[in-house]
Structure formats: C-alpha cells, structure tokens
Design a protein around this motif. Structure first.
Motif, PDB file in Angstrom:
ATOM      1  N   GLU A  26       7.396  55.754 -76.437  1.00 21.31           N
ATOM      2  CA  GLU A  26       7.156  56.981 -75.685  1.00 21.31           C
ATOM      3  C   GLU A  26       8.245  58.030 -75.896  1.00 21.31           C
ATOM      4  O   GLU A  26       8.083  59.168 -75.488  1.00 21.31           O
ATOM      5  CB  GLU A  26       7.051  56.656 -74.198  1.00 21.31           C
ATOM      6  N   SER A  27       9.339  57.674 -76.531  1.00 18.69           N
ATOM      7  CA  SER A  27      10.493  58.572 -76.589  1.00 18.69           C
ATOM      8  C   SER A  27      10.175  59.902 -77.263  1.00 18.69           C
ATOM      9  O   SER A  27      10.654  60.946 -76.806  1.00 18.69           O
ATOM     10  CB  SER A  27      11.687  57.901 -77.263  1.00 18.69           C
ATOM     11  N   ASP A  28       9.375  59.905 -78.328  1.00 18.22           N
ATOM     12  CA  ASP A  28       9.078  61.162 -79.021  1.00 18.22           C
ATOM     13  C   ASP A  28       8.330  62.138 -78.122  1.00 18.22           C
ATOM     14  O   ASP A  28       8.689  63.313 -78.032  1.00 18.22           O
ATOM     15  CB  ASP A  28       8.283  60.913 -80.301  1.00 18.22           C
ATOM     16  N   ILE A  29       7.296  61.668 -77.441  1.00 21.19           N
ATOM     17  CA  ILE A  29       6.534  62.578 -76.583  1.00 21.19           C
ATOM     18  C   ILE A  29       7.364  62.993 -75.372  1.00 21.19           C
ATOM     19  O   ILE A  29       7.298  64.143 -74.938  1.00 21.19           O
ATOM     20  CB  ILE A  29       5.172  61.987 -76.162  1.00 21.19           C
ATOM     21  N   TYR A  62       6.135  70.117 -60.606  1.00 22.81           N
ATOM     22  CA  TYR A  62       7.441  69.639 -61.065  1.00 22.81           C
ATOM     23  C   TYR A  62       7.724  68.240 -60.522  1.00 22.81           C
ATOM     24  O   TYR A  62       8.108  67.336 -61.277  1.00 22.81           O
ATOM     25  CB  TYR A  62       8.514  70.638 -60.611  1.00 22.81           C
ATOM     26  N   ASP A  63       7.524  68.044 -59.225  1.00 22.00           N
ATOM     27  CA  ASP A  63       7.764  66.734 -58.612  1.00 22.00           C
ATOM     28  C   ASP A  63       6.861  65.666 -59.231  1.00 22.00           C
ATOM     29  O   ASP A  63       7.292  64.537 -59.494  1.00 22.00           O
ATOM     30  CB  ASP A  63       7.549  66.790 -57.100  1.00 22.00           C
ATOM     31  N   GLY A  64       5.592  66.012 -59.469  1.00 19.92           N
ATOM     32  CA  GLY A  64       4.668  65.069 -60.085  1.00 19.92           C
ATOM     33  C   GLY A  64       5.076  64.706 -61.497  1.00 19.92           C
ATOM     34  O   GLY A  64       4.981  63.543 -61.913  1.00 19.92           O
ATOM     35  N   LEU A  65       5.540  65.688 -62.236  1.00 18.35           N
ATOM     36  CA  LEU A  65       6.005  65.445 -63.607  1.00 18.35           C
ATOM     37  C   LEU A  65       7.219  64.519 -63.610  1.00 18.35           C
ATOM     38  O   LEU A  65       7.303  63.578 -64.411  1.00 18.35           O
ATOM     39  CB  LEU A  65       6.316  66.774 -64.289  1.00 18.35           C
ATOM     40  N   LEU A  66       8.157  64.758 -62.691  1.00 14.69           N
ATOM     41  CA  LEU A  66       9.337  63.889 -62.598  1.00 14.69           C
ATOM     42  C   LEU A  66       8.938  62.454 -62.244  1.00 14.69           C
ATOM     43  O   LEU A  66       9.481  61.492 -62.817  1.00 14.69           O
ATOM     44  CB  LEU A  66      10.325  64.423 -61.564  1.00 14.69           C
ATOM     45  N   LYS A  67       7.973  62.290 -61.339  1.00 17.55           N
ATOM     46  CA  LYS A  67       7.514  60.944 -60.973  1.00 17.55           C
ATOM     47  C   LYS A  67       6.851  60.253 -62.161  1.00 17.55           C
ATOM     48  O   LYS A  67       7.043  59.061 -62.387  1.00 17.55           O
ATOM     49  CB  LYS A  67       6.545  61.011 -59.790  1.00 17.55           C
ATOM     50  N   HIS A  72       7.478  55.965 -66.454  1.00 18.78           N
ATOM     51  CA  HIS A  72       7.548  55.517 -67.847  1.00 18.78           C
ATOM     52  C   HIS A  72       8.967  55.157 -68.279  1.00 18.78           C
ATOM     53  O   HIS A  72       9.217  54.947 -69.461  1.00 18.78           O
ATOM     54  CB  HIS A  72       6.950  56.583 -68.767  1.00 18.78           C
ATOM     55  N   GLY A  73       9.908  55.113 -67.325  1.00 19.45           N
ATOM     56  CA  GLY A  73      11.261  54.657 -67.626  1.00 19.45           C
ATOM     57  C   GLY A  73      12.256  55.753 -67.951  1.00 19.45           C
ATOM     58  O   GLY A  73      13.401  55.461 -68.291  1.00 19.45           O
ATOM     59  N   ASN A 117      14.636  53.899 -70.313  1.00 17.85           N
ATOM     60  CA  ASN A 117      14.940  52.473 -70.177  1.00 17.85           C
ATOM     61  C   ASN A 117      16.402  52.196 -70.523  1.00 17.85           C
ATOM     62  O   ASN A 117      16.723  51.287 -71.271  1.00 17.85           O
ATOM     63  CB  ASN A 117      14.003  51.641 -71.059  1.00 17.85           C
ATOM     64  N   ASP A 118      17.277  53.023 -69.968  1.00 17.51           N
ATOM     65  CA  ASP A 118      18.734  52.909 -70.110  1.00 17.51           C
ATOM     66  C   ASP A 118      19.253  53.199 -71.518  1.00 17.51           C
ATOM     67  O   ASP A 118      20.418  52.969 -71.796  1.00 17.51           O
ATOM     68  CB  ASP A 118      19.234  51.540 -69.632  1.00 17.51           C
ATOM     69  N   LYS A 119      18.412  53.702 -72.399  1.00 15.64           N
ATOM     70  CA  LYS A 119      18.830  54.121 -73.736  1.00 15.64           C
ATOM     71  C   LYS A 119      18.807  55.650 -73.763  1.00 15.64           C
ATOM     72  O   LYS A 119      17.938  56.275 -73.166  1.00 15.64           O
ATOM     73  CB  LYS A 119      17.854  53.559 -74.769  1.00 15.64           C
ATOM     74  N   LEU A 120      19.769  56.259 -74.446  1.00 14.70           N
ATOM     75  CA  LEU A 120      19.858  57.718 -74.477  1.00 14.70           C
ATOM     76  C   LEU A 120      18.590  58.336 -75.047  1.00 14.70           C
ATOM     77  O   LEU A 120      18.142  57.981 -76.132  1.00 14.70           O
ATOM     78  CB  LEU A 120      21.063  58.157 -75.305  1.00 14.70           C
TER      79      LEU A 120
END
Length: 137
Positions: A26-29, A62-67, A72-73, A117-120
């Motif tokens: 998922e990182s690219d999107i 904005y709040d929904g996007l953050l959730k 997704h980690g 997931n704790d990776k930059l």
C-alpha cells in the motif's frame, strides 16, 4: 543435494517475503495520498470560520481520511518539537537560532512525516535549533 532443513528455510523465507510484500504494498498509493492530506489539513488550519458548515464538512472528510490511513497502518509522526533530530525519520530543511530549544533539537515541523507499519513512509521536514541566538554563528 537439497536437505529437508534447506527446503524448510526456503519456505519460511518465501512466506516472510510474501508477508512483507503484502504489508508494504500500500505504500505507493499512500505516498500519493499524503499531499492531499497535507492540503486538507492546511485548508482547515487557515479557515477563518471554524463553525462554517463547509469547513465542518471538510473537517469530516479530513478526519475520515486520517482514520482510513490509520486502518491501513499509516500513522503521522506526532509531538516532534523539542526532540532530537533523527536523520532516519526527519529531514532538516533549515537550522535557525532558538532561545527556548537546545541546539540539534526540532523547533518546527514544516511537513508531517508518516510511517507505515512502523517503517518510514515519508520523512518529516523539520527546522532544527542552532542554539540560543547569542550562540549562533
């Protein structure tokens, strides 16, 4: 000859690789979505009337996007001011004198950093203290 232990190690390594691909696919999107998150946050920050129904609607989006990102980690790096600069997670874009914050510590966050997931995922862009104004060179 391939031994049973070699084959077992191969299966474990392949399973770990598949898990990593899934975990970080998922990182690219997500990286592509972060500028939109930044822009929505900036729009809300600059809104003159926080009670305007349009502003409240943008806040809900904005709040929904953050959730969704968190689901997704993906997590924003928070509470960086006053912490030590870590080049693994922070990109120093400026160094300025600061009377309250010790040299080498973050004084301002220009762009929020994110982890997946704790990776930059994206480094935080920060301003770093050059020490007290009279100590600055």
């Amino acid at each position: 000859a391939v031994t049973l232990a070699d084959f077992d190690n191969y299966k474990k390594r392949a399973a770990r690789d598949r898990e990593d691909v899934y975990r970080y696919a998922e990182s690219d999107i997500l990286k592509d979505v972060l500028p939109t998150v930044d822009n929505l946050g900036l729009a809300l920050e600059k809104a003159a009337d926080k009670e305007d129904p349009f502003v409240k609607g943008v806040q809900l989006v904005y709040d929904g996007l953050l959730k969704s990102l968190e689901k997704h980690g993906a997590k924003p790096m928070a509470d960086l001011v006053g912490k030590e600069l870590d080049p693994n997670f922070h990109e120093a874009i400026a160094t300025l004198p600061n009377a309250e914050i010790d040299e080498g510590k973050i004084t301002n966050v220009v762009k929020t950093g994110w982890t997946l997931n704790d990776k930059l995922l994206r480094a935080a862009q920060v301003v770093v203290s050059a020490g007290k104004p009279d100590e600055a060179k």
